[in-house]
Design a protein around this motif. Structure first.
Motif, mmCIF file in Angstrom:
data_model
loop_
_atom_site.group_PDB
_atom_site.id
_atom_site.type_symbol
_atom_site.label_atom_id
_atom_site.label_comp_id
_atom_site.label_asym_id
_atom_site.label_seq_id
_atom_site.Cartn_x
_atom_site.Cartn_y
_atom_site.Cartn_z
ATOM 1 N N TYR A 89 0.841 -1.204 0.000
ATOM 2 C CA TYR A 89 0.000 0.000 0.000
ATOM 3 C C TYR A 89 0.883 1.264 0.000
ATOM 4 O O TYR A 89 0.673 2.184 -0.782
ATOM 5 N N ARG A 90 1.896 1.276 0.882
ATOM 6 C CA ARG A 90 2.787 2.445 0.900
ATOM 7 C C ARG A 90 3.530 2.589 -0.429
ATOM 8 O O ARG A 90 3.696 3.700 -0.937
ATOM 9 N N LEU A 91 3.949 1.467 -0.986
ATOM 10 C CA LEU A 91 4.627 1.497 -2.286
ATOM 11 C C LEU A 91 3.740 2.160 -3.334
ATOM 12 O O LEU A 91 4.187 3.022 -4.096
ATOM 13 N N ARG A 92 2.467 1.756 -3.351
ATOM 14 C CA ARG A 92 1.549 2.316 -4.351
ATOM 15 C C ARG A 92 1.292 3.801 -4.110
ATOM 16 O O ARG A 92 1.128 4.570 -5.043
ATOM 17 N N ARG A 93 1.257 4.179 -2.836
ATOM 18 C CA ARG A 93 0.955 5.580 -2.509
ATOM 19 C C ARG A 93 2.147 6.500 -2.722
ATOM 20 O O ARG A 93 2.003 7.626 -3.147
ATOM 21 N N THR A 94 3.334 6.004 -2.356
ATOM 22 C CA THR A 94 4.488 6.903 -2.294
ATOM 23 C C THR A 94 5.652 6.466 -3.184
ATOM 24 O O THR A 94 6.621 7.211 -3.316
#
Lengths: 399, 396
Positions: free
Chosen positions: B183-188
């Motif tokens: 999720y963090r990868l996709r967001r940031t």
């Protein structure tokens, strides 16, 4: 490799939790500890887990279970029996990514927060239902506590195994301590919420249905696989043939030698007694056949040993062995301290105490507990703030 | 469409905990490429005489739904191939002892240098750091280290070994944390290293007891008892080894139970007048309950208790589970075909989405079954290059 402080994995994610049980509560706790901003909606008399024993000594006011599950969350009171309380929930949900709850279908319909209503009013909201047997299926409305669920998922029937099963073959099967099945439900609900959060990017928000029974069964998959192989597992027959729980002079250890080199290490650990040097015992199948005989000797030897001493020597010899650590020993463990597994937070009614953060590190550091458990309604101001922020939208919806 | 569609995993996990993590992620839609070699095949490919299996498993839940490639990591060219696979993946999962991936040149720092956005999930017995990080362990040891084993047991008996559920609990936690990192990868766009410690998972499952102990309390083994509820337990029924679980939460439920038992004398018994008193006198109380359950067929009693609003369930064995109408209706238990062509019960990932799909689309892969796709299509290796690597036992 030390770097600048990195944002938590779930920075910016907002969660509202409307829960009574452990599974939904643990889902919210995991998401909060991973960095989500998590608001616990409570009735005027508080979340029922606040009244669940045991209570933390010496004051005996704060529930250990609630304090563990609510650490890092915010508390807002919404009396859903009243129109004002329901509006309060609405204003919070407007700005929320994930709504975790453990309401029955009937309760959801009465509160007009069933799946369809949520979808039309909050199109970006991911709605996660966490119920003992899930939201659909013939048992969807059934009642269950932990002891029912651990047995509904199959693991209860298989416990105890090993020494306890040998000592008490006629006793009822045994549950795992505490809330094992319900915690599985919490982990799975968090996984479902996060998967839906990623799926939302390409397909929009959706609803997630988690059953504690399904979750606990999932981690028991191996027994179902064995059934497919033609073996119906049973607690009295699934014990390891030798090793397992050993009573020492000052406590218990676990010994498990699955590989040849580990057996050879055990021979060394026990000082190469003559019976172990029997060439026939070099064969693992022969050892399995003579498991009871091996156990008699290993147990007699273990009773003379000190746990700290043999565990240290065993690990040095590559023999998998661990002490059955008491909670106090875990709390003071050098390894646990080095990894900051427990972090001191303030617990209303109990002072500052070390609370378990999460069983993982991210970016080479322990996850930080943001706070202890909230006082009831401690963050009531969020309601006012949200109401001001979202007033135009709430009015538009109401009209 | 599955929620994790488009996420690719280079899967270096072996045995139980790590493979369970990637198996669940694959059911949620991630493309999982399992890296093995004939030199070090995973346990399900080998005989397991202790379990009476004299050949490879025809079905292995945790290996199912994965693609299989062979890479010999003992060869530097194999490591180079593995790095190429990582370059084409979003997520790397591994469950070696801490230090092994580093020694292979596949540690997080090395892979992040190769691909800064990589998310790596490491599963180990005690975590990647700390004085015990080198410890070897299996499920029962995780439970022992983490106090879960100490606390589970009859009150007058020894601690109890945790088995496969312990491994798979670790895997489920790892899957959850992996998705959070994705999720963090996709967001940031930021990758990261997730380090899951099996013994800490055991601790987390008794987190409230550890807090109670930290405050000076003494949590101990309490068998099937509950700190508040009584009746609460596992009771014999009229059939051999057929058990019924009952938990009574309130006065209303207590009265409903007594009515169902047709035992009005219990309502008059001074020992059973309040919840606290019933808890204090739970031994004789449980004797009374069992006196009744011994006359009951477990399934029928379960039905009657649920109708009365009382939490009750039969203690299920795996045969019950395989045929359970509720689990079948939810799609939790499904039929799959094994490599011998036989149908058998297996488990779908335990999450139902209103829109997204979940589940298995294939069974247990043959070793190296998917090399045309992975080495050919994904990594762009030519036929001759691949053959050469096979000949040199790099693809082996």
């Amino acid at each position: 490799m030390m770097e600048e402080a990195v944002a938590p994995l779930l920075a910016g994610v907002t969660v509202v939790e409307l829960s009574r049980g452990v599974a939904a509560g643990y889902a919210g706790r995991l998401l909060s500890t991973l960095g989500a901003d998590t608001v616990l909606i409570e009735p005027p008399d508080g979340n029922p887990l606040r009244r669940e024993p045991p209570f933390l000594p010496p004051a005996g006011e704060a529930s250990a279970l609630f304090a563990f599950l609510a650490a890092g969350k915010k508390s807002v009171i919404c009396d859903l029996e009243t129109a004002a309380g329901r509006v309060g929930l609405s204003v919070l949900l407007v700005a929320t990514d994930v709504f975790i709850h453990d309401l029955s279908a009937g309760e959801r319909a009465n509160l007009e927060i069933d799946e369809q209503s949520l979808r039309s009013r909050y199109p970006n909201l991911i709605d996660v239902s966490v119920l003992p047997f899930g939201a659909v299926g013939p048992k969807a409305g059934w009642q269950a506590e932990e002891i029912n669920l651990i047995h509904a998922s199959g693991e209860g029937f298989l416990l105890p195994n090993g020494l306890a099963a040998e000592l008490f073959p006629d006793r009822p099967p045994l549950k795992v301590y505490g809330h094992f099945a319900e915690y599985q439900g919490g982990v799975v609900a968090a996984l479902g919420a996060l998967s839906a959060l990623i799926g939302r990017e390409h397909g929009g928000a959706e609803s997630v249905d988690v059953s504690v029974q399904d979750a606990a069964l999932a981690v028991g998959a191996f027994a179902l696989q064995r059934f497919g192989d033609g073996s119906l597992e049973h607690r009295r027959t699934r014990s390891f043939k030798y090793g397992g729980v050993l009573e020492c002079a000052d406590g218990y250890v676990e010994l498990l030698t699955l590989e040849e080199r580990q057996w050879r290490g055990l021979v060394e650990l026990m000082g190469r007694p003559a019976w172990m040097l029997d060439p026939a015992l070099a064969d693992s199948l022969e050892r399995s056949r003579r498991g009871a005989e091996i156990n008699r000797a290993v147990r007699a030897w273990a009773r003379e040993q000190q746990t700290a001493d043999i565990v240290a020597r065993a690990q040095a010899l590559g023999v998998p062995m661990a002490k059955y650590a008491s909670p106090a020993e875990v709390l003071s463990g050098a390894h646990e301290r080095a990894r900051e597994l427990f972090q001191s937070v303030k617990i209303p009614g109990a002072g500052s105490l070390p609370v378990l953060s999460a069983p993982l590190h991210v970016d080479a550091a322990a996850l930080r507990l943001k706070a202890g458990p909230p006082r009831l309604g401690e963050h009531q101001h969020l309601l006012t703030a949200s109401r001001h922020r979202d007033q135009p939208r709430v009015i538009a919806e109401a009209s | 469409m599955k929620p994790l569609a488009g996420v690719r995993i280079a899967d270096f996990t072996l045995h139980a905990a790590g493979p369970f993590c990637t198996h669940i992620l694959s059911q949620l839609g991630a493309e999982c490429i399992k890296v093995e070699s004939a030199a070090r095949p995973d346990i399900f490919r080998k005989p397991h005489p202790v379990y009476g299996r004299m050949g490879p498993a025809s079905f292995d839940q945790v290996a199912s739904n994965k693609l299989s490639v062979r890479i010999n990591l003992k060869d530097a060219r194999g490591v180079a191939l593995a790095r190429k696979l990582v370059g084409a993946s979003d997520l790397v999962c591994e469950s070696f002892r801490p230090g092994v991936m580093e020694r292979l040149g596949l540690g997080y720092a090395a892979l992040a240098a190769l691909k800064p956005s990589v998310v790596m999930v490491s599963v180990s017995s005690s975590g990647q750091s700390g004085p015990d990080s080198h410890f070897a362990g299996y499920a029962p040891l995780f439970g022992a280290w983490g106090a879960l084993g100490y606390l589970t047991g009859y009150e007058d008996g020894p601690p109890v070994e945790m088995r496969h559920v312990m491994d798979h609990s670790v895997g489920m936690n790892a899957a959850m944390a992996a998705v959070a990192a994705v999720y963090r990868l996709r967001r940031t766009g930021r990758g990261g290293h997730v380090d899951v410690s099996a013994r800490e998972v055991a601790c987390s499952l008794v987190g409230e007891a550890l807090l109670f102990a930290a405050a000076g309390g003494s949590p101990t083994r309490i068998g099937n008892d509950h700190p508040r509820m009584a009746p609460h337990g596992v009771f014999r029924t009229r059939d051999e080894d057929r058990w019924l679980t009952i938990a009574v939460r309130s006065d209303d439920e207590w009265q409903a139970l007594v009515k169902l038992m047709d035992a009005p004398h219990l309502l008059a018994d001074p020992r059973f007048q309040s919840a606290a008193s019933r808890h204090e006198h739970r031994r004789p109380l449980h004797g009374e309950i069992e006196h009744w359950t011994m006359t009951c067929e477990a399934g029928e009693a379960e039905r009657m208790l649920q109708l009365a609003g009382i939490a009750a369930h039969v203690s299920c064995n795996m045969e019950d589970i395989a045929h359970d109408r509720h689990l079948r209706a939810r799609g939790t238990v499904v039929d799959v075909e094994d490599t011998a062509g036989h149908s058998r019960a297996a488990l779908k990932a335990p999450i139902r989405f209103s829109r997204s799909e979940v589940g298995m689309s294939r069974g247990t892969p043959r070793l190296g079954e998917d090399e045309d796709y992975v080495f050919g299509e994904l990594l762009g290796l030519g036929r001759e290059e691949r053959q050469s690597l096979v000949d040199q036992q790099v693809i082996y």
